[in-house]
Design an enzyme around this catalytic site. Structure first.
Site, PDB file in Angstrom:
ATOM      1  N   ASP A  30       5.359 -20.263 -22.406  1.00 59.06           N
ATOM      2  CA  ASP A  30       5.942 -21.246 -21.489  1.00 59.06           C
ATOM      3  C   ASP A  30       4.824 -22.127 -20.946  1.00 59.06           C
ATOM      4  OD1 ASP A  30       8.934 -21.160 -19.814  1.00 59.06           O
ATOM      5  OD2 ASP A  30       7.330 -22.509 -19.157  1.00 59.06           O
ATOM      6  N   GLU A 155      25.633 -16.629 -19.379  1.00 56.75           N
ATOM      7  CA  GLU A 155      24.795 -16.199 -18.256  1.00 56.75           C
ATOM      8  C   GLU A 155      25.531 -15.109 -17.482  1.00 56.75           C
ATOM      9  OE1 GLU A 155      22.866 -20.530 -17.379  1.00 56.75           O
ATOM     10  OE2 GLU A 155      22.818 -19.037 -15.795  1.00 56.75           O
ATOM     11  N   CYS A 262      25.671 -25.257 -19.097  1.00 53.38           N
ATOM     12  CA  CYS A 262      26.128 -25.466 -20.476  1.00 53.38           C
ATOM     13  C   CYS A 262      27.350 -26.368 -20.592  1.00 53.38           C
ATOM     14  CB  CYS A 262      26.396 -24.122 -21.126  1.00 53.38           C
ATOM     15  SG  CYS A 262      24.898 -23.139 -21.245  1.00 53.38           S
ATOM     16  N   ARG A 329      22.924 -24.127 -11.081  1.00 58.28           N
ATOM     17  CA  ARG A 329      22.948 -25.428 -11.766  1.00 58.28           C
ATOM     18  C   ARG A 329      24.383 -25.861 -12.050  1.00 58.28           C
ATOM     19  NH1 ARG A 329      19.063 -24.201 -16.717  1.00 58.28           N
ATOM     20  NH2 ARG A 329      20.104 -22.191 -16.469  1.00 58.28           N
TER      21      ARG A 329
END
Ligand code: UDX
Length: 432
Positions: A30, A155, A262, A329
């Protein structure tokens, strides 16, 4: 096999932990040093049920390492998995490919020996071709193939979904690349129902699936509106519909609208791509519009429940985009909180896992409670916004003693309406 995974987010980290648990030698890469430092220090950077335990074991086994160095992670890998974000452009909503393109250009330098580069991020159709070209431009001598390996995990269920993949779709344009991915998933045996298709078909399957699921949710939300007017009960309707195996019982739970990183992104990206080809995707376009409008309608439903009260105090249960995750989100709950704040509402919220992430979005514009009862204390209404299982078993009698006026707006139909009414609550739900 040696696997390099670029991106340690909600897709990359569970995938890295899972593959290491299966016996592969995994390096997670990352660019954000804080994330890598935290992971190296044994501190997991996101909440996923069951992930922490597996993460610890995988690190202890020596099969899972973390680095900021693309060279370290890519150099000796047989497979390099791209699991970086493709966030929506704030205006056009098209998928922003900057992270994918940057990763492709950087990893290209370090490819040694035949390597399969697998796009696990949700990427616009044709991205595999673009990544292929970028890698060849940077390193013409590299021996590699690019495949599409879309992620289907949900998720909150990432660990379960990794070890029980609904399906493994592989978009490979060469037999050699397909065989490498077959070997990667060999530890799954028969459990991994693998489908090998053209790369562009695989890229399309991901969007087509998510857009269909989002459409299904929007459909039941519209049906809930109909039931509220017609006197039907949307849960009975959904149950009856779901018994038809051609429809299926899942994703027929009405609520405040779908959210998350998503569905909103993928429906918009699909519509954007289609417009680019001059193809009209009216069902997806309508789904997007209706879902956006629903959050505002749900905020109004809460305000209407306390319209008779000057400066009502609103207790919000749930801030995450769905139960089981800490992710805020595109959370319908956060959008509804935002709409309520615009009306000057006094809000105190509780969420079992997402309050830290919520604070990054709304800070101290709202207050945060220690638990549901703390949130309800002195409140004029309790609004259930996220389908946390914990809320299902709330002691309503105790909740009532905490509240100033006993009113419930249950946007997930989690609470027992009959019991609430019996206890003297005014109860507003969805679709019934
Ligand atoms: C989704 C897809 O399910 C997964 O296969 C894909 O890989 C990624 O996108 P995720 O976004 O994690 O997964 O959440 P999901 O469980 O699909 O829920 C998405 C949203 O729809 C949430 O806001 C959820 O509350 C809502 N939802 C879901 C409903 O409102 N009703 C339902 O019946 C199901």
């Amino acid at each position: 096999m040696k696997v390099g995974i670029i991106g340690t987010g909600y897709v990359g980290l569970p995938t890295g932990v899972g593959l290491a648990t299966l016996g592969h030698d995994v390096v997670c890469i990352d660019a954000v040093a804080e994330k890598i430092d935290s992971l190296k220090a044994g501190k997991i950077t996101l909440f996923e049920d069951g992930l922490e335990e597996l993460f610890r074991k995988a690190v202890e086994s020596g099969r899972l390492r973390f680095t900021c160095s693309m060279k370290e992670g890519v150099g000796s890998a047989d497979v390099v998995i791209l699991a970086v974000g493709t966030p929506p452009h704030p205006v056009t909503k098209e998928a922003d490919m900057k992270y994918i393109h940057a990763a492709a250009r950087e990893l290209a330098q370090y490819l040694t020996g035949y390597t399969v580069v697998a796009n696990k991020s949700t990427v616009p159709v044709g991205t595999g071709d673009a990544v292929d070209r970028m890698i060849r431009d940077v390193n013409p001598a590299a021996d590699f193939d690019v495949v599409s390996l879309p992620e289907f995990l949900r998720e909150g269920f990432a660990v379960h979904d990794f070890f029980n993949p609904d399906r493994v779709i592989v978009g490979a344009n060469t037999e050699k690349a397909a065989n490498v991915i077959k070997e990667l998933y060999a530890p799954f045996g028969e459990k991994a129902r693998m489908l090998f298709v053209k790369r562009r078909s695989s890229e399309t399957i991901k969007y087509a699936s998510n857009a269909f699921l989002a459409m299904k949710i929007n459909y039941i939300n519209e049906m809930a509106n109909f039931c509220e007017k017609s006197g039907a009960d949307v849960f009975e309707v959904a149950k009856g519909m779901g018994m038809d195996t051609r429809i299926g019982a899942k994703f027929l739970n009405p609520g405040p609208g779908y959210g998350g990183s998503c569905f909103p992104k993928d429906t918009n990206a699909m519509a954007y791509m289609a417009r680019g080809y001059g193809v009209e995707m009216s069902l997806i376009e309508t789904t997007i519009r209706q879902n956006d409008a629903r959050k505002t309608q749900m905020a109004e439903r809460i305000l209407n429940a306390v319209a008779d009260i000057e400066n009502p105090k609103i207790a919000v249960l749930g801030l995450a985009f769905k139960g089981g995750t800490d992710d805020c989100r595109e959370s319908p709950a956060m959008e509804i909180v935002g709409a309520l704040l615009k009306h000057g509402a006094d809000i105190i919220a509780f969420d079992p896992k997402a309050m830290d992430n919520a604070k990054k979005l709304v800070g101290d514009k709202i207050k945060y409670a220690a638990d549901a009862f703390d949130a309800a204390r002195g409140a004029d209404v309790v609004a259930v916004l996220t389908e946390w299982v914990d809320f299902k078993s709330l002691d309503l009698a105790r909740l009532k003693t905490e509240m100033k006026t006993p009113r419930i707006v249950d946007l997930r139909n989690l609470l027992d309406k009959d019991e609430a009414v019996k206890l003297g609550f005014s109860y507003v739900g969805i679709g019934r």
